[in-house]
Design a protein around this motif. Structure first.
Motif, PDB file in Angstrom:
ATOM      1  N   GLY A  52       0.794  -1.219   0.000  1.00  0.00           N
ATOM      2  CA  GLY A  52       0.000   0.000   0.000  1.00  0.00           C
ATOM      3  C   GLY A  52       0.827   1.270   0.000  1.00  0.00           C
ATOM      4  O   GLY A  52       0.331   2.330   0.359  1.00  0.00           O
ATOM      5  N   SER A  53       2.080   1.168  -0.399  1.00  0.00           N
ATOM      6  CA  SER A  53       2.977   2.327  -0.435  1.00  0.00           C
ATOM      7  C   SER A  53       3.566   2.489  -1.825  1.00  0.00           C
ATOM      8  O   SER A  53       3.355   1.664  -2.699  1.00  0.00           O
ATOM      9  N   GLU A  54       4.299   3.567  -1.997  1.00  0.00           N
ATOM     10  CA  GLU A  54       5.014   3.817  -3.246  1.00  0.00           C
ATOM     11  C   GLU A  54       6.505   3.912  -2.945  1.00  0.00           C
ATOM     12  O   GLU A  54       6.903   4.426  -1.898  1.00  0.00           O
ATOM     13  N   LEU A  55       7.303   3.419  -3.852  1.00  0.00           N
ATOM     14  CA  LEU A  55       8.755   3.506  -3.715  1.00  0.00           C
ATOM     15  C   LEU A  55       9.177   4.950  -3.971  1.00  0.00           C
ATOM     16  O   LEU A  55       8.906   5.497  -5.031  1.00  0.00           O
ATOM     17  N   HIS A  56       9.792   5.570  -2.998  1.00  0.00           N
ATOM     18  CA  HIS A  56      10.175   6.971  -3.139  1.00  0.00           C
ATOM     19  C   HIS A  56      11.566   7.120  -3.743  1.00  0.00           C
ATOM     20  O   HIS A  56      11.747   7.844  -4.718  1.00  0.00           O
ATOM     21  N   LYS A  57      12.556   6.428  -3.174  1.00  0.00           N
ATOM     22  CA  LYS A  57      13.919   6.641  -3.637  1.00  0.00           C
ATOM     23  C   LYS A  57      14.780   5.425  -3.308  1.00  0.00           C
ATOM     24  O   LYS A  57      14.617   4.794  -2.286  1.00  0.00           O
ATOM     25  N   ILE A  58      15.716   5.134  -4.213  1.00  0.00           N
ATOM     26  CA  ILE A  58      16.765   4.147  -3.965  1.00  0.00           C
ATOM     27  C   ILE A  58      18.059   4.935  -3.877  1.00  0.00           C
ATOM     28  O   ILE A  58      18.387   5.696  -4.795  1.00  0.00           O
ATOM     29  N   LYS A  59      18.779   4.762  -2.797  1.00  0.00           N
ATOM     30  CA  LYS A  59      20.086   5.396  -2.648  1.00  0.00           C
ATOM     31  C   LYS A  59      21.101   4.284  -2.438  1.00  0.00           C
ATOM     32  O   LYS A  59      20.995   3.498  -1.503  1.00  0.00           O
ATOM     33  N   LEU A  60      22.076   4.212  -3.330  1.00  0.00           N
ATOM     34  CA  LEU A  60      23.102   3.181  -3.266  1.00  0.00           C
ATOM     35  C   LEU A  60      24.458   3.850  -3.110  1.00  0.00           C
ATOM     36  O   LEU A  60      24.816   4.723  -3.898  1.00  0.00           O
ATOM     37  N   ILE A  61      25.185   3.447  -2.094  1.00  0.00           N
ATOM     38  CA  ILE A  61      26.513   3.997  -1.844  1.00  0.00           C
ATOM     39  C   ILE A  61      27.518   2.878  -2.036  1.00  0.00           C
ATOM     40  O   ILE A  61      27.558   1.923  -1.259  1.00  0.00           O
ATOM     41  N   GLU A  62      28.321   2.971  -3.091  1.00  0.00           N
ATOM     42  CA  GLU A  62      29.352   1.967  -3.363  1.00  0.00           C
ATOM     43  C   GLU A  62      30.614   2.239  -2.555  1.00  0.00           C
ATOM     44  O   GLU A  62      31.272   1.319  -2.104  1.00  0.00           O
ATOM     45  N   SER A  63      30.961   3.499  -2.449  1.00  0.00           N
ATOM     46  CA  SER A  63      32.162   3.911  -1.719  1.00  0.00           C
ATOM     47  C   SER A  63      31.967   5.371  -1.307  1.00  0.00           C
ATOM     48  O   SER A  63      30.998   6.003  -1.725  1.00  0.00           O
ATOM     49  N   PRO A  64      32.877   5.925  -0.504  1.00  0.00           N
ATOM     50  CA  PRO A  64      32.733   7.336  -0.121  1.00  0.00           C
ATOM     51  C   PRO A  64      32.696   8.291  -1.323  1.00  0.00           C
ATOM     52  O   PRO A  64      32.138   9.372  -1.239  1.00  0.00           O
ATOM     53  N   ASN A  65      33.258   7.858  -2.446  1.00  0.00           N
ATOM     54  CA  ASN A  65      33.328   8.720  -3.626  1.00  0.00           C
ATOM     55  C   ASN A  65      32.367   8.318  -4.745  1.00  0.00           C
ATOM     56  O   ASN A  65      32.357   8.956  -5.798  1.00  0.00           O
ATOM     57  N   ASN A  66      31.593   7.252  -4.565  1.00  0.00           N
ATOM     58  CA  ASN A  66      30.733   6.773  -5.642  1.00  0.00           C
ATOM     59  C   ASN A  66      29.380   6.343  -5.080  1.00  0.00           C
ATOM     60  O   ASN A  66      29.287   5.362  -4.344  1.00  0.00           O
ATOM     61  N   SER A  67      28.343   7.095  -5.445  1.00  0.00           N
ATOM     62  CA  SER A  67      26.992   6.761  -5.021  1.00  0.00           C
ATOM     63  C   SER A  67      25.989   7.297  -6.035  1.00  0.00           C
ATOM     64  O   SER A  67      26.357   8.051  -6.931  1.00  0.00           O
ATOM     65  N   CYS A  68      24.736   6.868  -5.903  1.00  0.00           N
ATOM     66  CA  CYS A  68      23.696   7.395  -6.785  1.00  0.00           C
ATOM     67  C   CYS A  68      22.360   7.335  -6.065  1.00  0.00           C
ATOM     68  O   CYS A  68      22.181   6.567  -5.124  1.00  0.00           O
ATOM     69  N   GLU A  69      21.429   8.151  -6.518  1.00  0.00           N
ATOM     70  CA  GLU A  69      20.059   8.171  -6.026  1.00  0.00           C
ATOM     71  C   GLU A  69      19.137   8.145  -7.234  1.00  0.00           C
ATOM     72  O   GLU A  69      19.329   8.899  -8.181  1.00  0.00           O
ATOM     73  N   ILE A  70      18.149   7.279  -7.197  1.00  0.00           N
ATOM     74  CA  ILE A  70      17.149   7.215  -8.249  1.00  0.00           C
ATOM     75  C   ILE A  70      15.787   7.283  -7.569  1.00  0.00           C
ATOM     76  O   ILE A  70      15.504   6.504  -6.665  1.00  0.00           O
ATOM     77  N   TYR A  71      14.972   8.217  -8.000  1.00  0.00           N
ATOM     78  CA  TYR A  71      13.642   8.388  -7.429  1.00  0.00           C
ATOM     79  C   TYR A  71      12.652   7.473  -8.133  1.00  0.00           C
ATOM     80  O   TYR A  71      12.768   7.238  -9.334  1.00  0.00           O
ATOM     81  N   GLY A  72      11.698   6.969  -7.380  1.00  0.00           N
ATOM     82  CA  GLY A  72      10.704   6.048  -7.916  1.00  0.00           C
ATOM     83  C   GLY A  72       9.980   6.597  -9.129  1.00  0.00           C
ATOM     84  O   GLY A  72       9.712   5.863 -10.075  1.00  0.00           O
ATOM     85  N   ALA A  73       9.675   7.887  -9.125  1.00  0.00           N
ATOM     86  CA  ALA A  73       8.983   8.508 -10.253  1.00  0.00           C
ATOM     87  C   ALA A  73       9.833   8.486 -11.525  1.00  0.00           C
ATOM     88  O   ALA A  73       9.302   8.479 -12.630  1.00  0.00           O
TER      89      ALA A  73
END
Length: 63
Positions: A23-44
Motif C-alpha cells: 500500500g505504499s510507493e517507492l520513493h527513492k533508492i540510494k546506493l553507496i558503493e564507496s565514499p566517492n561513488n553513489s547514486c540516487e534514483i527516485y521512484g517517479a
C-alpha cells in the motif's frame, strides 16, 4: 551508465511491486558503493532511467 546506477535501477525494479502490495510507493533508492561513488534514483524516474539503459551503446569500429 555507471555500475551503481545500474544496480540501483535493478533494486528499484525488484522492490516496486512488493512495496505497492504493502500500500505504499517507492520513493527513492540510494546506493553507496564507496565514499566517492553513489547514486540516487527516485521512484517517479525509475521507468525513464530503465528505458535509457535499454538504448544500445555506440559501437566503435575496429581499427
Amino acid at each position: 551508465m555507471p555500475t551503481a546506477e545500474n544496480i540501483a535501477v535493478r533494486i528499484g525494479q525488484l522492490l516496486r511491486s512488493p512495496v505497492r502490495e504493502l500500500g505504499s510507493e517507492l520513493h527513492k533508492i540510494k546506493l553507496i558503493e564507496s565514499p566517492n561513488n553513489s547514486c540516487e534514483i527516485y521512484g517517479a524516474d525509475l521507468e525513464e532511467v530503465a528505458a535509457q539503459r535499454q538504448q544500445p551503446e555506440a559501437i566503435l569500429a575496429k581499427v
